[in-house]
Design a protein around this motif. Structure first.
Motif: not given
Lengths: 210, 210
Positions: B159-160, B122, B152-153, B156-157, B145-146, B148-150, B184, B133
């Motif tokens: 996997n959900w 993983r 992860l978001q 989320g999109s 940080r951008d 990482r957060l982007a 995105f 990204v």
């Protein structure tokens, strides 16, 4: 402790146990130990482990959607409404990560009446959220499908946090909401003429505008 | 049936049972019934129910990350790489929704060696994705940080989807990937000068460009 505060206290401890052990492995006896309440005392608040799971999910979604609906009555700017939608979700669930886990991981565990009641609240929440997204899209004549997919992607972003959220790296609900709004509205590639974005600065600038 | 095909056959049926009943409630006996194989026959492929869960997760993530790494060697355009990242994930998991559920819902069920091995794959997958990204962000001097957060978001999109995917409403992996790439990269509000987007049309236009 008044009765509704006591219920919240039980739900919080039960959510922690369900999140850690999984619903199937957790017992009402575990919850009795964690809360320091007798089994008889607990069964005053719910009749079965399944009803307890139902109460956790119902309470979490209802709290979030009621706070959202209330605030949306006073907000008229579409972007401000979007920001509040995201912030309201993260504000609650980052503080109640166990409840988020129990809502996400045990979504299909409930049956019959309990499942239906939670599904109603989830549907209501999704429809409010989709309305917020739609009101931004409407300015650009989108198809109906855009709003559905975009709303679902947004929920993916904000629900998946239980997999990775790290307060030291990711900041609080406010900072994260700003980042997420920015990515959701403007994407990774800034528009021509828009100042380049650098994380929180862009978020703060956007918030200052609304 | 050759041995590796037989293993895939077992993993597919086991994933379906874990996804439906939950890992805790499922038994190797259920899997014996579903596959038509004897318990002794099954235990040739794994030694415990936990090893079986491990094999499902390892197989799913390895398949996805290996296909991704292979294709990225031949793709150089950052946007094309992003599209393939999303498409590759959805192509596999929309066809193997049970495996996605078992990866998402039982992520913390494994322990020790099994957990570590899956966590390695993983992590490798996340790092490849974050690199993709990052290469888009690099054009705009973002903070670390951008990315990482982007990233992860984005996960989320994508996997959900196991919560809501409906082939009739949402189309196949290709169409969905196009929508997700578009949101995105460019966000909900089109850039000044960009033609207004209307769902798949915009996606197709973007794909035609790459």
């Amino acid at each position: 402790m008044p009765s509704d505060q006591k219920l919240e206290y039980i739900l919080k401890h039960a959510a922690a146990i369900f999140a850690e052990k999984g619903y199937d492995r957790a017992s009402v006896r575990d919850i009795s130990r964690a809360t320091g309440m007798s089994l008889a005392g607990l069964y005053y608040y719910f009749r079965s482990k399944e009803e307890l799971l139902y109460l956790i999910q119902k309470h979490a979604f209802s709290t979030v959607v009621e706070a959202l609906e209330k605030e949306l009555q006073t907000l008229h700017d579409p972007v401000e409404r979007l920001y509040f939608l995201i912030y309201n979700h993260l504000r609650y669930f980052l503080q109640n990560m166990d409840q988020l886990k129990v809502c996400a991981l045990e979504v299909d565990t409930l049956n019959g009446y309990f499942y239906e009641k939670v599904a109603e609240v989830r549907k209501r929440y999704f429809e409010v959220a989709q309305g917020v997204v739609q009101s931004i899209l409407l300015l650009h004549q989108p198809s109906e499908r855009d709003a559905r997919l975009a709303t679902l992607q947004l929920f993916g972003s904000i629900n998946w946090v239980y997999m990775w959220y790290n307060p030291k790296k990711d900041g609080g609900a406010r900072e994260m909401s700003q980042s997420i709004v920015h990515l959701f509205l403007y994407g990774l590639i800034p528009a021509a003429g828009e100042p380049s974005r650098a994380g929180q600065r862009a978020g703060r600038r956007y918030i200052a505008k609304t």
